[in-house]
Each structure stands twice: as structure tokens, then as C-alpha cells.
Design an enzyme around this catalytic site. Structure first.
Site, short mmCIF file in Angstrom:
data_model
loop_
_atom_site.label_atom_id
_atom_site.label_comp_id
_atom_site.label_asym_id
_atom_site.label_seq_id
_atom_site.Cartn_x
_atom_site.Cartn_y
_atom_site.Cartn_z
N GLU A 39 0.82 -1.32 0.16
CA GLU A 39 0.21 -0.11 -0.15
C GLU A 39 0.89 1.31 0.10
OE1 GLU A 39 -4.39 -0.88 1.88
OE2 GLU A 39 -2.78 -0.86 3.40
N HIS A 76 -10.11 9.69 3.03
CA HIS A 76 -9.63 8.68 2.01
C HIS A 76 -10.21 9.27 0.81
CE1 HIS A 76 -8.95 5.08 -0.13
NE2 HIS A 76 -8.61 4.42 0.96
N ARG A 117 -1.81 9.47 0.68
CA ARG A 117 -3.13 9.41 0.79
C ARG A 117 -3.74 10.86 0.73
NH1 ARG A 117 -5.93 4.90 4.27
NH2 ARG A 117 -5.24 3.57 2.73
N HIS A 139 -12.00 9.28 6.75
CA HIS A 139 -11.78 7.77 6.99
C HIS A 139 -11.02 7.41 8.32
CE1 HIS A 139 -10.93 3.85 5.35
NE2 HIS A 139 -9.39 4.21 5.80
N ARG A 159 -1.62 8.87 9.05
CA ARG A 159 -1.34 7.72 9.21
C ARG A 159 -1.09 6.84 8.06
NH1 ARG A 159 -5.81 2.83 8.84
NH2 ARG A 159 -6.51 4.18 7.09
C1 LIG Z 1 -13.83 1.35 5.31
C2 LIG Z 1 -12.87 1.38 6.52
C3 LIG Z 1 -11.80 0.37 6.10
C4 LIG Z 1 -10.51 0.35 6.88
N1 LIG Z 1 -9.60 -0.38 6.49
C5 LIG Z 1 -8.38 -0.49 7.28
C6 LIG Z 1 -7.29 -1.49 7.04
O1 LIG Z 1 -7.32 -1.94 5.76
N2 LIG Z 1 -6.30 -1.53 7.80
C7 LIG Z 1 -6.08 -0.89 9.05
O2 LIG Z 1 -5.16 -0.71 9.66
N3 LIG Z 1 -7.15 0.03 9.25
C8 LIG Z 1 -8.55 0.16 8.36
N4 LIG Z 1 -9.40 0.93 8.87
C9 LIG Z 1 -9.39 1.68 10.18
C10 LIG Z 1 -9.75 0.60 11.46
O3 LIG Z 1 -10.47 -0.28 10.93
C11 LIG Z 1 -10.05 1.28 12.63
O4 LIG Z 1 -9.15 2.26 13.07
C12 LIG Z 1 -10.14 -0.04 13.57
O5 LIG Z 1 -11.00 -0.87 13.39
C13 LIG Z 1 -10.63 0.92 15.04
O6 LIG Z 1 -10.94 -0.16 15.89
P1 LIG Z 1 -11.36 0.07 17.40
O7 LIG Z 1 -11.62 -1.09 18.12
O8 LIG Z 1 -10.84 1.18 17.90
O9 LIG Z 1 -13.02 0.55 16.88
P2 LIG Z 1 -14.57 0.08 16.40
O10 LIG Z 1 -14.08 -1.12 15.49
O11 LIG Z 1 -14.84 1.10 15.54
O12 LIG Z 1 -15.20 -0.38 17.51
C14 LIG Z 1 -16.05 0.43 18.20
C15 LIG Z 1 -16.81 -0.17 19.05
O13 LIG Z 1 -17.26 0.70 20.34
C16 LIG Z 1 -18.77 0.51 20.48
N5 LIG Z 1 -19.15 1.67 20.84
C17 LIG Z 1 -18.79 3.17 20.28
N6 LIG Z 1 -19.45 4.01 21.07
C18 LIG Z 1 -20.02 3.33 22.34
C19 LIG Z 1 -20.61 3.81 23.28
N7 LIG Z 1 -20.83 5.11 23.62
N8 LIG Z 1 -21.01 2.81 24.37
C20 LIG Z 1 -20.87 1.41 24.11
N9 LIG Z 1 -20.37 1.33 22.82
C21 LIG Z 1 -19.84 1.97 21.97
C22 LIG Z 1 -19.06 0.32 18.83
O14 LIG Z 1 -20.43 -0.23 18.81
C23 LIG Z 1 -18.09 -0.89 18.48
O15 LIG Z 1 -18.17 -1.85 19.04
C24 LIG Z 1 -10.42 1.07 8.14
C25 LIG Z 1 -11.71 1.79 8.53
C26 LIG Z 1 -12.85 1.88 7.65
C27 LIG Z 1 -14.04 2.40 7.97
#
Ligand SMILES: Cc1cc2nc3c(=O)[nH]c(=O)nc-3n(C[C@H](O)[C@H](O)[C@H](O)COP(=O)(O)OP(=O)(O)OC[C@H]3O[C@@H](n4cnc5c(N)ncnc54)[C@H](O)[C@@H]3O)c2cc1C
Length: 507
Positions: free
Chosen positions: A113, A228, A273, A332, A367
Site C-alpha cells: 500500500e 480517503h 493518501r 476515513h 497514518r
Molecule cells: C471502511 C474502512 C476500512 C478500513 N480499512 C483498514 C485497513 O485495511 N487496515 C487498517 O489498519 N485500518 C483500516 N481501517 C481503520 C480501522 O478499521 C479502525 O481504525 C479500527 O478498526 C478501529 O478499531 P476500534 O476497536 O478502535 O474501533 P471500532 O472497530 O470502531 O469499534 C468501536 C466499538 O465501540 C462501540 N461503541 C462506540 N461508542 C460506544 C458507546 N458510547 N457505548 C458502547 N459502545 C460503544 C461500537 O459499537 C463498537 O463495538 C478502516 C476503516 C474503515 C472505516
């Protein structure tokens, strides 16, 4: 039944799930808004997870690429620690049962990438990496008796006494509840859902940032939002992502006349990006339309290389093998977040943060692609280790939720943020956004406006262009601003001699 001596994780994405599993066999509670595995960015991650596992690679090279992309603001020690842990993270996920894509010799297939000097993107199910890792983690969490899963509760406020966190107020369809705990880990994900165009799920609306801000925790790097460049322009708020890997496979960007406007850039469509996002934005400003042309490359291979993206396009009447795909930039990823130390500890005693809601210093001003899943796994594990070592406070006195609970309503704030914190920013617009947010705070009754205010304030203070933050009125870099920028509720208070008067922290 909830036991107040147990730590409480808020959020069930990759970061929250790894923290829960790494804490086992010690008991821990995992609170999620919806059903586990039904919400969050982790499920949507396409490209994969970056790790220096190739025979020509080294964590030091991965660290160099991360530092270069971070625009001078990534923390070298954190970068070194997390990139060093990359091979461990892949091994850990594979041991839990993640079926990463491998060649016929059983070796990991490694993608490339933008910004990476080596092939080091590990993936599963082609472009379904996030969903497959999540399925694996959720299976494991459900099989781990020490993790109590509490579904259907939205955390609304962090409660504290003079010694630190005492619990979380949350709301469900059944009303408001209080979850006592002196150890809380916020893992609530990103912010895209606040903005008019995003690749994030609508539920990722900065709730963790707001709760931390209201509780008094400093936030950092807020002004750095990654756009993005190739979201499929469906005209909706949440736009399907067309991964950078599609451009890595040869797809090009053209306008409505077929002109390839990045042809002369050194790396053409694989420029960093933020630069591609600005080039696309500029075309749209000039009333052009922008399309991703994947008809030649990857062409006929598209359905095999990118099965999920292919299905998404087909569902919208577009066949990437035959049709041009209309694209636009969309919010993004948020490099900014709650300020944490290397163990994930925030400035508030008993409060940790992990995943996209936290800012460890790995990303700096920008990032490097696929570094966020890596950060979520490594930091999720480290937060759990830190929790194990932290002294548990005696049972907190507070046994009921504060009323009324803060509202997360954000519609008018989102429109203001969308106008002012776009791909290209300008001082004039940031100032008028501050005025509009001020009006919202005083009259509109939205606590989210307070988050908006400190956010725009941070972008206004950074009177330079660095990483993902581009100021039309300050297009160059200012060496005097080569430092990370912390903001907190005190910034609002310092600018308002009447203190919090008029600020509806609870509505
Ligand atoms: C389309 C897309 C593609 C991506 N592709 C990549 C990739 O290929 N590689 C990479 O490294 N990163 C990628 N990213 C970024 C990456 O996916 C995220 O940064 C990462 O998954 C975040 O993980 P997290 O556990 O912090 O949050 P999330 O996976 O967003 O989880 C958040 C959790 O918190 C819960 N929540 C939120 N607020 C509350 C609340 N007030 N009370 C209770 N629960 C709550 C939600 O329900 C969820 O369960 C991508 C992002 C997107 C949107």
C-alpha cells in the site's frame, strides 16, 4: 451480575476484544452499544494489517515508513515499539485462528500500500480482513468465561470522584444504568459518523472523545483527520470504500473527459493518501467529476482480487470491469484522540483508552495505511497488561447514574465540522465555525458542540500545513509548530471568563 471490582471495557471492536482476551483469565466486562460484531469500523477494514514479516523486511524499515508518513509528529519510541511488535501481532491473531491469506507454500501473502517501502500488508479473505479477524476474536471472546459481554448499552458518561473513575453511566432501551468500576477502558472507535461524508459506520461519532473531554481528559492531535481519496460517491453520508489496493493493482483516476489528472505526479495515483485526496478535492472544486477507472487494471481480475468491493459496486449497478466508478474524498480515520501514555493510561486515574479513540503517537500527522489495526492489536494487549499491574481501588461509593445523561445529538455540529474541517481548511472558515459552535453551546444544548469547539480550535491554532492538515491560508510547514498539540475543556474555559456558565454538559 456486574461486579464493581471488575474492569469495564466500553467498545467491542478489535481494540476492545484484544484487551478483553489479553486480560483473561481475570474477569472483565465488555460493554457494547449494539450486538457484539454488528457495529464498528473493525468489521469494515479492507486492506489488511501492516507487519514486517516478509523475508526482505525489518521492523526498522516499517518504523522508517511510519515516521516519514507522520509528518514529523509521530513519536519515535511508540513507532519503534508498535512496529517491532508487528510480527508478534500476526502470530497472535493466527494462533487465535485467523485464517490469513497464504500462498501454496503456506507463506503469508503480502500486499503493498501507499507509503510502504516493502510488501507487508497481511490480509484475510482478500478485502475482508477486518470481518474475518473480528469473527475470530468474537468466537474466542464468547468462549472465554472470564469475559462478561453486556450488549445493548450505550455508554454516555464517565463518573468519577476525587480519586478517579468510579463507573460509567449507560443507556439502553430499558433506561439509564450505572456500571460501577474503578478501571474503565474506552475502546469506542472513530469519528467519521459526525461528518457529512465518511467511510466509517454511522455509529462512529466520537462518543469516547466527548466522554473523555467532559471528564477533563486532554485530547491530542485532533486536527489530523485522514480523508480517503476514493470513497464510492453514492451521495449518502456513509460511502463505501474503494481500497487503495485497487489503485495498487493499476486502477487510475480520471475526470469526466478521461483526463488522468495525476499522471505527472511521481507516484501517480499512489502518491501519499492526503495528496491524492487533495488532488481529487481540487477537481471536484473545479466542477469536474472524478472516476476510478479499473477497467484495464485490475480489469477482469477485479472480482477475485476484491470480492467485497466488487459486490458493493454491483449492488449499486456498477461493474468495475466495465464501468467508471464515481469517487470522492471522505473522512476515513482520526489520528487524534484521547492522549494516552505507552500503557494506554489517560490523565484520569482509572481510565485507559485504546484503538482509534486513543492517540498513542504512532501516526503523528498522518497514518500509514494499515497501521491502525496493528496499533489496535498491540495496544489492546498492552492495556490489558497495564490493567493487571494497576492497583484496584476499593469499592466506589457512588451507586447510581447521574441524571440527566449527556446527549450525543450531533446533527448541526456535524454540518459545521464538515464545512470547516475538510480536506482543505482556511482560517476564515475555522473562525466562523468557532462562532457557530459557540452559539450551539450557549443556545443549542448539544455537548457535542463543545467537542467541536476544541477540535476547530486545534485546527485554527495549527497555522501551517502538515500531514493530513492542509491550510489554504498557510500552505507551508512551520518548524515552530513541529510538536503535537493538546487540547482540553480548559481551552474553552480559558476563552470564556464566565467559565462553564451556559455550557449544557448534561442535557
Ligand atoms: C471502511 C474502512 C476500512 C478500513 N480499512 C483498514 C485497513 O485495511 N487496515 C487498517 O489498519 N485500518 C483500516 N481501517 C481503520 C480501522 O478499521 C479502525 O481504525 C479500527 O478498526 C478501529 O478499531 P476500534 O476497536 O478502535 O474501533 P471500532 O472497530 O470502531 O469499534 C468501536 C466499538 O465501540 C462501540 N461503541 C462506540 N461508542 C460506544 C458507546 N458510547 N457505548 C458502547 N459502545 C460503544 C461500537 O459499537 C463498537 O463495538 C478502516 C476503516 C474503515 C472505516
Amino acid at each position: 451480575m456486574s461486579d464493581s471490582s471488575q474492569p469495564l471495557i466500553v467498545g467491542g471492536g478489535i481494540a476492545g476484544l484484544v484487551a478483553a482476551l489479553s486480560f483473561a483469565p481475570r474477569p472483565i466486562r465488555l460493554l457494547v452499544r449494539g450486538r457484539l460484531g454488528h457495529e464498528g469500523s473493525s468489521l469494515w477494514a479492507q486492506g489488511g494489517i501492516a507487519a514486517a514479516v516478509g523475508s526482505d523486511d525489518d521492523p526498522a524499515l516499517h518504523a522508517d515508513d511510519t515516521l516519514r508518513t507522520g509528518g514529523g509528529l509521530a513519536d519515535p519510541l511508540i513507532v519503534q515499539r508498535i512496529t517491532q511488535a508487528g510480527p508478534w501481532a500476526i502470530e497472535y491473531l493466527a494462533t487465535l485462528g485467523t485464517p490469513f491469506d497464504r500462498n501454496t507454500q503456506g507463506e503469508l501473502e503480502l500486499g503493498l500500500e501507499g507509503g510502504h517501502s516493502r510488501h507487508r500488508i497481511v490480509h484475510a479473505g482478500g478485502d475482508a480482513t477486518g470481518r474475518i479477524i473480528m469473527e475470530t476474536l468474537i468466537r474466542r471472546v464468547r468462549d472465554t468465561p472470564s469475559v462478561e459481554i453486556i450488549e445493548g448499552f450505550e455508554a454516555r458518561a464517565l463518573e468519577q470522584d476525587e480519586a478517579g473513575i468510579v463507573g460509567v453511566t449507560a443507556e439502553s432501551t430499558g433506561g439509564v444504568s450505572f456500571f460501577p468500576s474503578s478501571q474503565v477502558i474506552l475502546a469506542t472507535g472513530g469519528v467519521g459518523g459526525l461528518f457529512p461524508a465518511t467511510t466509517n459506520p454511522g455509529g462512529s461519532r466520537g462518543q469516547g472523545l466527548l466522554m473523555a473531554l467532559l471528564a477533563g481528559a486532554p485530547l491530542i492531535d485532533l486536527e489530523f483527520i485522514q480523508f480517503h481519496p476514493t470513497a464510492l460517491d453514492t451521495g449518502t453520508q456513509t460511502l463505501p470504500l474503494i481500497s487503495e489496493a485497487v489503485r495498487g493493482d493499476g486502477a487510475i483516476l480520471v475526470d469526466e473527459n478521461g483526463i488522468r489528472f495525476l499522471a505527472d505526479a511521481p507516484q501517480a495515483e499512489l502518491e501519499p493518501r492526503d495528496q491524492v485526496a487533495r488532488a481529487v478535492w481540487l477537481q471536484l472544486q473545479k466542477d469536474h467529476r472524478v472516476f476510478l477507472d479499473a477497467r484495464k487494471h485490475p480489469g477482469a481480475d477485479f472480482p477475485v482480487r476484491f470480492p467485497s468491493i466488487h459486490a458493493v459496486c454491483l449492488a449499486r449497478g456498477l461493474d468495475p470491469r466495465k464501468d467508471l466508478l464515481p469517487v470522492c474524498p471522505a473522512v476515513h480515520y482520526h489520528m487524534g484522540g484521547i492522549e494516552v501514555d505507552q500503557a494506554g493510561r489517560t490523565a484520569i486515574s482509572g481510565l485507559w483508552a485504546v484503538g482509534e479513540v486513543a492517540a498513542t503517537g504512532l501516526h503523528g500527522a498522518n497514518r500509514l495505511a494499515s497501521n491502525s489495526l496493528l496499533e489496535a492489536v498491540v495496544s489492546g494487549h498492552e492495556v490489558a497488561q497495564s490493567l493487571k499491574e494497576a492497583p484496584v481501588r476499593p469499592r466506589a461509593n457512588r451507586a447510581s447514574p447521574s441524571q440527566p445523561v449527556p446527549s450525543f445529538e450531533s446533527r448541526s455540529v456535524g454540518a459545521i465540522l464538515g464545512r470547516s474541517l475538510g480536506v482543505v481548511r482556511e482560517g476564515k472558515e475555522l473562525k466562523s465555525a468557532l462562532d457557530a459552535l459557540e452559539t450551539e453551546i450557549r443556545h443549542g444544548g448539544q455537548p457535542m458542540a463543545l467537542l467541536g469547539w476544541v477540535w476547530v480550535w486545534a485546527a485554527l491554532q495549527r497555522s501551517e500545513s502538515r500531514g493530513a492538515h492542509f491550510r489554504k491560508d498557510h500552505p507551508g510547514q512551520d518548524p515552530g509548530l513541529a510538536h503535537r498539540q493538546r487540547v482540553s475543556i480548559e481551552d474553552w474555559q480559558a476563552h470564556h471568563p464566565d467559565g462553564e456558565k451556559g455550557v449544557p454538559l448534561r442535557s
